[in-house]
Scaffold this motif. Structure first.
Motif, mmCIF file in Angstrom:
data_model
loop_
_atom_site.group_PDB
_atom_site.id
_atom_site.type_symbol
_atom_site.label_atom_id
_atom_site.label_comp_id
_atom_site.label_asym_id
_atom_site.label_seq_id
_atom_site.Cartn_x
_atom_site.Cartn_y
_atom_site.Cartn_z
ATOM 1 N N LEU A 98 0.866 -1.064 0.054
ATOM 2 C CA LEU A 98 -0.212 -0.045 -0.091
ATOM 3 C C LEU A 98 0.956 1.240 0.187
ATOM 4 O O LEU A 98 1.682 1.468 -1.018
ATOM 5 N N THR A 99 0.723 2.317 1.183
ATOM 6 C CA THR A 99 1.836 3.440 1.144
ATOM 7 C C THR A 99 2.798 3.145 1.456
ATOM 8 O O THR A 99 3.885 4.034 1.500
ATOM 9 N N GLY A 100 3.109 2.077 2.057
ATOM 10 C CA GLY A 100 4.549 1.848 2.979
ATOM 11 C C GLY A 100 4.280 2.296 4.235
ATOM 12 O O GLY A 100 5.331 2.191 5.014
ATOM 13 N N ARG A 101 3.328 2.847 4.552
ATOM 14 C CA ARG A 101 3.068 3.431 5.998
ATOM 15 C C ARG A 101 1.543 3.245 6.345
ATOM 16 O O ARG A 101 0.903 3.948 7.103
ATOM 17 N N SER A 102 1.261 1.913 6.041
ATOM 18 C CA SER A 102 -0.337 1.668 6.233
ATOM 19 C C SER A 102 -0.400 0.380 7.393
ATOM 20 O O SER A 102 0.577 -0.318 7.247
ATOM 21 N N ILE A 103 -1.472 0.691 8.364
ATOM 22 C CA ILE A 103 -1.904 -0.605 8.796
ATOM 23 C C ILE A 103 -3.245 -1.210 7.938
ATOM 24 O O ILE A 103 -3.961 -0.441 7.601
ATOM 25 N N ALA A 104 -3.177 -2.662 7.755
ATOM 26 C CA ALA A 104 -4.317 -2.955 6.815
ATOM 27 C C ALA A 104 -4.863 -4.070 7.771
ATOM 28 O O ALA A 104 -4.308 -4.953 8.128
ATOM 29 N N ARG A 105 -6.251 -3.899 7.768
ATOM 30 C CA ARG A 105 -7.098 -4.836 8.366
ATOM 31 C C ARG A 105 -7.936 -5.686 7.198
ATOM 32 O O ARG A 105 -8.770 -4.873 6.700
ATOM 33 N N ILE A 106 -7.762 -6.890 7.007
ATOM 34 C CA ILE A 106 -8.524 -7.569 6.051
ATOM 35 C C ILE A 106 -9.372 -8.774 6.547
ATOM 36 O O ILE A 106 -8.842 -9.593 7.401
ATOM 37 N N GLY A 107 -10.497 -8.958 6.098
ATOM 38 C CA GLY A 107 -11.471 -9.609 6.483
ATOM 39 C C GLY A 107 -12.262 -9.402 7.609
ATOM 40 O O GLY A 107 -12.064 -8.387 8.304
ATOM 41 N N ALA A 108 -13.093 -10.439 8.294
ATOM 42 C CA ALA A 108 -13.985 -10.257 9.303
ATOM 43 C C ALA A 108 -13.725 -11.115 10.432
ATOM 44 O O ALA A 108 -12.603 -11.815 10.356
ATOM 45 N N ARG A 109 -14.676 -11.487 11.180
ATOM 46 C CA ARG A 109 -14.507 -12.248 12.421
ATOM 47 C C ARG A 109 -14.129 -13.674 12.209
ATOM 48 O O ARG A 109 -13.393 -14.487 12.929
ATOM 49 N N HIS A 110 -14.428 -14.463 11.088
ATOM 50 C CA HIS A 110 -14.297 -15.852 11.156
ATOM 51 C C HIS A 110 -12.922 -16.052 10.370
ATOM 52 O O HIS A 110 -12.377 -16.968 10.843
ATOM 53 N N PRO A 155 -14.857 -5.387 18.443
ATOM 54 C CA PRO A 155 -13.370 -5.110 17.868
ATOM 55 C C PRO A 155 -13.358 -4.090 16.811
ATOM 56 O O PRO A 155 -14.531 -3.872 16.208
ATOM 57 N N PRO A 156 -12.182 -3.709 16.455
ATOM 58 C CA PRO A 156 -12.018 -2.998 15.216
ATOM 59 C C PRO A 156 -12.593 -3.564 13.930
ATOM 60 O O PRO A 156 -12.818 -2.951 13.108
ATOM 61 N N ASN A 157 -12.569 -4.997 13.839
ATOM 62 C CA ASN A 157 -12.997 -5.657 12.592
ATOM 63 C C ASN A 157 -14.389 -5.404 12.411
ATOM 64 O O ASN A 157 -14.945 -6.068 11.728
ATOM 65 N N VAL A 158 -15.313 -4.811 13.386
ATOM 66 C CA VAL A 158 -16.604 -4.657 13.378
ATOM 67 C C VAL A 158 -17.018 -4.142 12.042
ATOM 68 O O VAL A 158 -18.149 -4.159 11.423
ATOM 69 N N ILE A 159 -16.289 -3.150 11.702
ATOM 70 C CA ILE A 159 -16.343 -2.352 10.293
ATOM 71 C C ILE A 159 -16.589 -3.310 9.171
ATOM 72 O O ILE A 159 -17.516 -3.115 8.317
ATOM 73 N N VAL A 160 -15.436 -4.475 8.865
ATOM 74 C CA VAL A 160 -15.412 -5.185 7.845
ATOM 75 C C VAL A 160 -16.794 -6.368 8.144
ATOM 76 O O VAL A 160 -17.345 -6.792 7.117
ATOM 77 N N ASP A 161 -16.865 -6.662 9.318
ATOM 78 C CA ASP A 161 -17.752 -7.680 9.734
ATOM 79 C C ASP A 161 -19.198 -7.148 9.118
ATOM 80 O O ASP A 161 -20.101 -7.676 8.458
ATOM 81 N N THR A 162 -19.503 -5.612 9.419
ATOM 82 C CA THR A 162 -20.756 -5.171 9.059
ATOM 83 C C THR A 162 -21.032 -5.166 7.442
ATOM 84 O O THR A 162 -22.117 -5.496 6.923
ATOM 85 N N VAL A 163 -19.887 -5.057 6.841
ATOM 86 C CA VAL A 163 -19.981 -5.049 5.330
ATOM 87 C C VAL A 163 -20.215 -6.246 4.850
ATOM 88 O O VAL A 163 -21.015 -6.608 3.984
ATOM 89 N N GLU A 164 -19.394 -7.422 5.441
ATOM 90 C CA GLU A 164 -19.581 -8.717 4.824
ATOM 91 C C GLU A 164 -20.812 -9.499 5.203
ATOM 92 O O GLU A 164 -21.634 -10.095 4.292
ATOM 93 N N GLN A 165 -21.485 -9.125 6.421
ATOM 94 C CA GLN A 165 -22.714 -9.661 6.728
ATOM 95 C C GLN A 165 -23.796 -8.871 5.766
ATOM 96 O O GLN A 165 -24.942 -9.876 5.148
ATOM 97 N N ARG A 166 -23.675 -7.605 5.319
ATOM 98 C CA ARG A 166 -24.626 -7.080 4.183
ATOM 99 C C ARG A 166 -24.807 -7.485 2.907
ATOM 100 O O ARG A 166 -25.462 -7.387 2.082
ATOM 101 N N THR A 167 -23.512 -8.085 2.431
ATOM 102 C CA THR A 167 -23.286 -8.426 1.303
ATOM 103 C C THR A 167 -23.054 -10.207 1.041
ATOM 104 O O THR A 167 -23.153 -10.523 -0.200
ATOM 105 N N GLY A 168 -23.526 -10.731 2.374
ATOM 106 C CA GLY A 168 -23.478 -12.123 2.208
ATOM 107 C C GLY A 168 -22.148 -12.776 1.829
ATOM 108 O O GLY A 168 -21.912 -13.736 1.427
ATOM 109 N N ASP A 169 -20.969 -11.999 2.306
ATOM 110 C CA ASP A 169 -19.592 -12.416 2.110
ATOM 111 C C ASP A 169 -19.431 -12.423 0.713
ATOM 112 O O ASP A 169 -18.315 -13.053 0.159
ATOM 113 N N ARG A 170 -19.929 -11.643 -0.174
ATOM 114 C CA ARG A 170 -19.373 -11.578 -1.633
ATOM 115 C C ARG A 170 -18.893 -10.257 -1.917
ATOM 116 O O ARG A 170 -19.036 -9.388 -1.060
#
Length: 418
Positions: free
Chosen positions: A202-214, A366-381
């Protein structure tokens, strides 16, 4: 003021060393002794994040420049789905307006900075290795710590006015005061942590969080320019739901085959996850465990600090940061209170409720609730247009709530001037 107090610190990790440095800087006590169980200090562990709320305290001890020199300072925090699609990104650390940086650092480098400063300021004799605390006794006028050596032989007991137990998740002091507490609480997630030498992502100065709770991956650089080609040492943490917990040991080696299959298809245009994992210098395993908040930490002349007081999920860089804030708070109170026992109780009143909220928040949001919310709404697609799924304002509100509970929102810590 307790300028005559004699303080015993059990445990020479992040919390214990920060406390010793804080007490020395405040001129709060007469003598400080740190007793560490390990017979020798080795460069163990992987990476850790420390937010501006923790660096604020370490900066006050004159350590910011030394820490910045051996760490990375991320400027953005980015959230992605497990398909590699960006969900939310925001400026981070000083780029977000903080007065103090966020640093991502190898635990060994952090410990070395703290230890070097402790020995330089307090003297080499203040830090004693090979002393494993086996029990504590106290009376009206003093507290006594009992120790054993690495080979199990008894060592001379040590006496002081107060004792601070910074002896980690397997705290002997905590077990003495709460003998029936039972095992750690495991709710079905194990961690595998590694460090890999690789080109900046990414920018070389990034923190990346990928995926949700599973299944989640968190990654960030912890050392810059480690070779002639500009590679970084990148820390990564794989979180996977599992029925059985791995051992509660921060330095337990992990096996690639236990988690790599989950990430086998996580190959994006900006990151090849399975390659990063296969190329790791070292892999450690740890279960996502904590304990319920305690009703009390302080018992007469003894109190708990850091993981001994509030073991929590290693989310959002909170474990180390909260130990640092504990230490800074206690050092100030030992200076301001005339009775050291009153200082210990005031410290408990200030820190126990705050850390208890973080323990519970890490379980439920936890912080990954952001992605968890998105993946729940998209059915993980995969999504076509993120704005059809969720607004940036809603995502920002979710993340700001977490930052405020954790105590590192810019409004709480301090905004840079000018």
């Amino acid at each position: 003021m307790n300028s005559e107090a004699d303080v015993i610190i059990i445990g020479g990790g992040i919390g214990g060393l920060t406390l010793a440095l804080g007490l020395h800087a405040a001129g709060a006590v007469r003598r400080i002794r740190i007793y560490e169980a390990a017979p020798e200090i080795h460069a163990l562990g992987v990476g850790i994040n420390l937010g501006p709320h923790a660096i604020k305290e370490l900066s006050a001890l004159g350590l910011q420049d030394a820490l910045v020199a051996v760490s990375c300072q991320p400027h953005d925090y980015a959230f992605f789905t497990r398909h590699g699609q960006l969900v939310y990104r925001e400026p981070w650390g000083m780029a977000a307006g903080h007065q103090w940086p966020h640093i991502s650092i190898h635990r060994a480098d952090l410990h070395q900075v703290l230890l070097d400063a402790t020995i330089a300021r307090l003297g080499a004799g203040s830090y004693v290795t090979g002393h494993r605390c086996t029990g504590i006794e106290q009376g009206d006028s003093e507290v006594t710590a009992h120790f054993s050596a690495t080979d199990g032989g008894a060592l001379h007991p040590q006496r002081g006015d107060v004792l601070i137990a910074c002896d980690g998740v397997h705290s002997v002091a905590r077990a003495q005061f709460y003998p029936d507490e039972g095992p750690f609480i495991y709710r079905g997630t194990n961690l595998w942590r590694g460090v890999t030498r690789m080109a900046p992502f990414l920018t070389g100065r990034s923190i990346a969080r990928i995926g949700a709770r599973h299944s989640t991956l968190i990654m960030y650089p912890i050392r810059n320019n480690i070779d002639a080609t500009g590679n970084q040492l990148v820390n990564w943490v794989a979180e996977i739901e599992r029925d059985v917990a791995v051992p509660v040991d921060w330095n337990k080696p992990g096996r690639l085959e236990d988690f790599l299959p989950v990430y086998q298809d996580w190959v994006f245009d900006w990151l090849d996850v399975p390659k990063m994992m296969r190329d790791a210098d070292a892999i450690l395993s740890y279960p996502m465990v904590d304990r319920d908040p305690l009703p009390a930490w302080t018992f007469g002349r003894v109190t708990l600090l850091g993981d001994a007081a509030h073991p929590m999920y290693p989310q959002g860089g909170n474990g180390g940061a909260q130990a640092i804030i504990d230490a800074a708070t206690l050092a100030r109170l030992l200076k301001s209170e005339s009775d050291p026992r009153a200082a210990l109780k005031a410290y408990e009143a200030a820190r126990l409720p705050a850390t208890g909220r973080i323990v519970l928040q890490n379980r439920t949001a936890p912080p990954n609730v952001i992605v968890d919310t998105v993946e729940q709404r998209t059915g993980d697609r995969r999504f076509e247009r993120l704005e059809d799924v969720i607004s940036q304002d809603e995502l920002r509100a979710i993340f700001e709530r977490y930052q405020k509970v954790a105590g590192y929102h810019v409004q709480q810590v301090g905004r840079a001037q000018g």
